[in-house]
Structure formats: C-alpha cells, structure tokens
Motif scaffolding. Sequence first.
Motif, PDB file in Angstrom:
ATOM      1  N   ALA A   1       0.871  -1.177   0.000  1.00 38.60           N
ATOM      2  CA  ALA A   1       0.000   0.000   0.000  1.00 38.60           C
ATOM      3  C   ALA A   1       0.908   1.226   0.000  1.00 38.60           C
ATOM      4  CB  ALA A   1      -0.921  -0.018   1.203  1.00 38.60           C
ATOM      5  N   THR A   2       1.586   1.411  -1.101  1.00 42.72           N
ATOM      6  CA  THR A   2       2.598   2.455  -1.240  1.00 42.72           C
ATOM      7  C   THR A   2       2.019   3.852  -1.019  1.00 42.72           C
ATOM      8  OG1 THR A   2       3.719   1.036  -2.827  1.00 42.72           O
ATOM      9  CG2 THR A   2       4.391   3.342  -2.787  1.00 42.72           C
ATOM     10  N   PHE A   3       0.799   4.043  -1.449  1.00 45.09           N
ATOM     11  CA  PHE A   3       0.148   5.341  -1.319  1.00 45.09           C
ATOM     12  C   PHE A   3      -1.104   5.202  -0.447  1.00 45.09           C
ATOM     13  CE2 PHE A   3       2.371   5.192  -5.412  1.00 45.09           C
ATOM     14  CZ  PHE A   3       3.279   6.217  -5.206  1.00 45.09           C
ATOM     15  N   ALA A   4      -0.920   4.657   0.747  1.00 47.68           N
ATOM     16  CA  ALA A   4      -2.027   4.373   1.664  1.00 47.68           C
ATOM     17  C   ALA A   4      -2.848   5.612   2.001  1.00 47.68           C
ATOM     18  CB  ALA A   4      -1.495   3.722   2.939  1.00 47.68           C
ATOM     19  N   GLU A   5      -2.211   6.769   1.991  1.00 43.19           N
ATOM     20  CA  GLU A   5      -2.924   8.008   2.331  1.00 43.19           C
ATOM     21  C   GLU A   5      -4.015   8.343   1.311  1.00 43.19           C
ATOM     22  OE1 GLU A   5       0.311   9.196  -0.495  1.00 43.19           O
ATOM     23  OE2 GLU A   5       0.250   7.854   1.236  1.00 43.19           O
ATOM     24  N   ARG A   6      -3.977   7.719   0.145  1.00 45.29           N
ATOM     25  CA  ARG A   6      -4.998   7.949  -0.884  1.00 45.29           C
ATOM     26  C   ARG A   6      -6.265   7.109  -0.663  1.00 45.29           C
ATOM     27  NH1 ARG A   6      -1.399   7.219  -6.361  1.00 45.29           N
ATOM     28  NH2 ARG A   6       0.055   8.946  -6.027  1.00 45.29           N
ATOM     29  N   CYS A   7      -6.190   6.121   0.218  1.00 44.94           N
ATOM     30  CA  CYS A   7      -7.289   5.166   0.416  1.00 44.94           C
ATOM     31  C   CYS A   7      -8.554   5.870   0.903  1.00 44.94           C
ATOM     32  CB  CYS A   7      -6.862   4.093   1.413  1.00 44.94           C
ATOM     33  SG  CYS A   7      -8.131   2.841   1.712  1.00 44.94           S
ATOM     34  N   HIS A   8      -9.685   5.539   0.269  1.00 48.78           N
ATOM     35  CA  HIS A   8     -10.993   6.071   0.639  1.00 48.78           C
ATOM     36  C   HIS A   8     -11.858   5.004   1.318  1.00 48.78           C
ATOM     37  CE1 HIS A   8      -9.856   9.359  -1.951  1.00 48.78           C
ATOM     38  NE2 HIS A   8     -11.004   9.975  -1.757  1.00 48.78           N
ATOM     39  N   GLY A   9     -11.322   3.822   1.521  1.00 50.66           N
ATOM     40  CA  GLY A   9     -12.062   2.772   2.214  1.00 50.66           C
ATOM     41  C   GLY A   9     -13.191   2.152   1.423  1.00 50.66           C
ATOM     42  N   CYS A  10     -13.104   2.147   0.105  1.00 48.80           N
ATOM     43  CA  CYS A  10     -14.185   1.574  -0.705  1.00 48.80           C
ATOM     44  C   CYS A  10     -14.261   0.051  -0.557  1.00 48.80           C
ATOM     45  CB  CYS A  10     -14.043   1.969  -2.169  1.00 48.80           C
ATOM     46  SG  CYS A  10     -12.580   1.306  -2.997  1.00 48.80           S
ATOM     47  N   GLY A  11     -13.139  -0.588  -0.207  1.00 52.60           N
ATOM     48  CA  GLY A  11     -13.133  -2.030   0.014  1.00 52.60           C
ATOM     49  C   GLY A  11     -13.020  -2.874  -1.234  1.00 52.60           C
ATOM     50  N   LEU A  12     -12.837  -2.252  -2.393  1.00 54.13           N
ATOM     51  CA  LEU A  12     -12.713  -3.035  -3.628  1.00 54.13           C
ATOM     52  C   LEU A  12     -11.505  -3.968  -3.576  1.00 54.13           C
ATOM     53  CD1 LEU A  12     -13.590  -0.297  -6.274  1.00 54.13           C
ATOM     54  CD2 LEU A  12     -15.011  -2.227  -5.543  1.00 54.13           C
ATOM     55  N   CYS A  13     -10.414  -3.513  -2.979  1.00 45.46           N
ATOM     56  CA  CYS A  13      -9.211  -4.351  -2.859  1.00 45.46           C
ATOM     57  C   CYS A  13      -9.461  -5.555  -1.954  1.00 45.46           C
ATOM     58  CB  CYS A  13      -8.028  -3.537  -2.335  1.00 45.46           C
ATOM     59  SG  CYS A  13      -8.296  -2.777  -0.713  1.00 45.46           S
ATOM     60  N   VAL A  14     -10.213  -5.334  -0.885  1.00 48.73           N
ATOM     61  CA  VAL A  14     -10.502  -6.406   0.071  1.00 48.73           C
ATOM     62  C   VAL A  14     -11.296  -7.511  -0.613  1.00 48.73           C
ATOM     63  CG1 VAL A  14     -11.695  -6.980   2.220  1.00 48.73           C
ATOM     64  CG2 VAL A  14     -10.411  -4.841   2.048  1.00 48.73           C
ATOM     65  N   THR A  15     -12.324  -7.135  -1.356  1.00 50.84           N
ATOM     66  CA  THR A  15     -13.160  -8.146  -2.004  1.00 50.84           C
ATOM     67  C   THR A  15     -12.480  -8.773  -3.217  1.00 50.84           C
ATOM     68  OG1 THR A  15     -14.328  -6.428  -3.241  1.00 50.84           O
ATOM     69  CG2 THR A  15     -15.329  -7.156  -1.189  1.00 50.84           C
ATOM     70  N   ALA A  16     -11.576  -8.041  -3.874  1.00 58.50           N
ATOM     71  CA  ALA A  16     -10.915  -8.559  -5.077  1.00 58.50           C
ATOM     72  C   ALA A  16      -9.774  -9.520  -4.767  1.00 58.50           C
ATOM     73  CB  ALA A  16     -10.385  -7.412  -5.924  1.00 58.50           C
ATOM     74  N   CYS A  17      -9.175  -9.419  -3.594  1.00 59.05           N
ATOM     75  CA  CYS A  17      -8.007 -10.245  -3.282  1.00 59.05           C
ATOM     76  C   CYS A  17      -8.402 -11.707  -3.095  1.00 59.05           C
ATOM     77  CB  CYS A  17      -7.320  -9.730  -2.008  1.00 59.05           C
ATOM     78  SG  CYS A  17      -5.867 -10.704  -1.560  1.00 59.05           S
ATOM     79  N   PRO A  18      -7.907 -12.599  -3.957  1.00 61.88           N
ATOM     80  CA  PRO A  18      -8.284 -14.009  -3.850  1.00 61.88           C
ATOM     81  C   PRO A  18      -7.727 -14.696  -2.603  1.00 61.88           C
ATOM     82  CG  PRO A  18      -6.729 -13.701  -5.658  1.00 61.88           C
ATOM     83  CD  PRO A  18      -7.042 -12.345  -5.113  1.00 61.88           C
ATOM     84  N   GLU A  19      -6.667 -14.138  -2.030  1.00 63.56           N
ATOM     85  CA  GLU A  19      -6.071 -14.735  -0.827  1.00 63.56           C
ATOM     86  C   GLU A  19      -6.613 -14.149   0.463  1.00 63.56           C
ATOM     87  OE1 GLU A  19      -3.854 -13.278  -3.202  1.00 63.56           O
ATOM     88  OE2 GLU A  19      -3.855 -15.183  -4.265  1.00 63.56           O
ATOM     89  N   LYS A  20      -7.496 -13.164   0.348  1.00 62.13           N
ATOM     90  CA  LYS A  20      -8.025 -12.454   1.523  1.00 62.13           C
ATOM     91  C   LYS A  20      -6.882 -11.901   2.360  1.00 62.13           C
ATOM     92  CE  LYS A  20     -12.113 -13.523   0.202  1.00 62.13           C
ATOM     93  NZ  LYS A  20     -12.547 -12.697  -0.883  1.00 62.13           N
ATOM     94  N   ALA A  21      -5.913 -11.281   1.673  1.00 60.87           N
ATOM     95  CA  ALA A  21      -4.697 -10.778   2.316  1.00 60.87           C
ATOM     96  C   ALA A  21      -4.784  -9.307   2.700  1.00 60.87           C
ATOM     97  CB  ALA A  21      -3.500 -11.000   1.387  1.00 60.87           C
ATOM     98  N   ILE A  22      -5.907  -8.648   2.404  1.00 63.84           N
ATOM     99  CA  ILE A  22      -6.006  -7.211   2.666  1.00 63.84           C
ATOM    100  C   ILE A  22      -7.143  -6.929   3.631  1.00 63.84           C
ATOM    101  CG2 ILE A  22      -6.352  -4.926   1.650  1.00 63.84           C
ATOM    102  CD1 ILE A  22      -5.287  -6.121  -0.982  1.00 63.84           C
ATOM    103  N   THR A  23      -6.841  -6.097   4.616  1.00 69.93           N
ATOM    104  CA  THR A  23      -7.862  -5.582   5.530  1.00 69.93           C
ATOM    105  C   THR A  23      -7.732  -4.079   5.562  1.00 69.93           C
ATOM    106  OG1 THR A  23      -6.381  -5.850   7.424  1.00 69.93           O
ATOM    107  CG2 THR A  23      -7.931  -7.648   6.992  1.00 69.93           C
ATOM    108  N   LEU A  24      -8.796  -3.413   5.946  1.00 68.40           N
ATOM    109  CA  LEU A  24      -8.760  -1.969   6.117  1.00 68.40           C
ATOM    110  C   LEU A  24      -8.674  -1.668   7.613  1.00 68.40           C
ATOM    111  CD1 LEU A  24     -11.469  -0.796   3.554  1.00 68.40           C
ATOM    112  CD2 LEU A  24      -8.993  -0.878   3.259  1.00 68.40           C
ATOM    113  N   GLN A  25      -7.715  -0.858   7.957  1.00 66.13           N
ATOM    114  CA  GLN A  25      -7.493  -0.530   9.371  1.00 66.13           C
ATOM    115  C   GLN A  25      -7.760   0.960   9.569  1.00 66.13           C
ATOM    116  OE1 GLN A  25      -3.551  -1.477  10.651  1.00 66.13           O
ATOM    117  NE2 GLN A  25      -3.867  -0.670  12.696  1.00 66.13           N
ATOM    118  N   ARG A  26      -8.607   1.249  10.522  1.00 69.81           N
ATOM    119  CA  ARG A  26      -8.936   2.646  10.838  1.00 69.81           C
ATOM    120  C   ARG A  26      -7.736   3.305  11.500  1.00 69.81           C
ATOM    121  NH1 ARG A  26     -14.409   4.670  11.204  1.00 69.81           N
ATOM    122  NH2 ARG A  26     -14.169   6.863  11.627  1.00 69.81           N
TER     123      ARG A  26
END
Length: 96
Positions: free
Chosen positions: A69-94
Amino acid sequence: MTPEKECTFGPGEVIPVVDRERCENKGTCEAVCPYGVFTLRALGAEDKGNLSWKGRLKLWAHGGSQAYATFAERCHGCGLCVTACPEKAITLQRIS
C-alpha cells in the motif's frame, strides 16, 4: 477508474494492510483500486525476515514480489481491494 460503490471513509481515515503471509502477488488489488494505492514490488530484507518458512516458500513460488500500500494516504475505504483479493490478504485498518 471510479469506485463501483460508495466509499465508507475519506482519504486518511483508513489504510489498507497487506498480510505478508497470504499475499501471492496476483495484483488484483492494484488493478481494482480507483485511487492508485497499491504497487507490486520485491520484498525487502526486513519483510522477508518476518515471514514464516511457509510464507517464504510462497513468496519464492510467486516471484518474490507482493502488493504494498505504497500510497495508503490515498485510500478512501471503498473495500474493492478487500473483495478482489483471492487470498483475503487485505484488511482496512482505521487510523486512530
């Protein structure tokens, strides 16, 4: 690319966290992120050193690179990455 659903948070409220033990360098997170948060790159020595033997083997089998997540500050929390990852390797942290 625009998000397919409403973003839950604004930029700087959450960050995506990639589980190094699970990521298999498939790049779906990079492809679906409308904000350009992710890049795929080789793991550094510190990240490699923190992997289990199974994680190191998986890293080798998948080309030695993973998503960051090189540019994590750009994240808007849409969750598209979470649902797209086949390994379930991504979570969103507040961010506190």
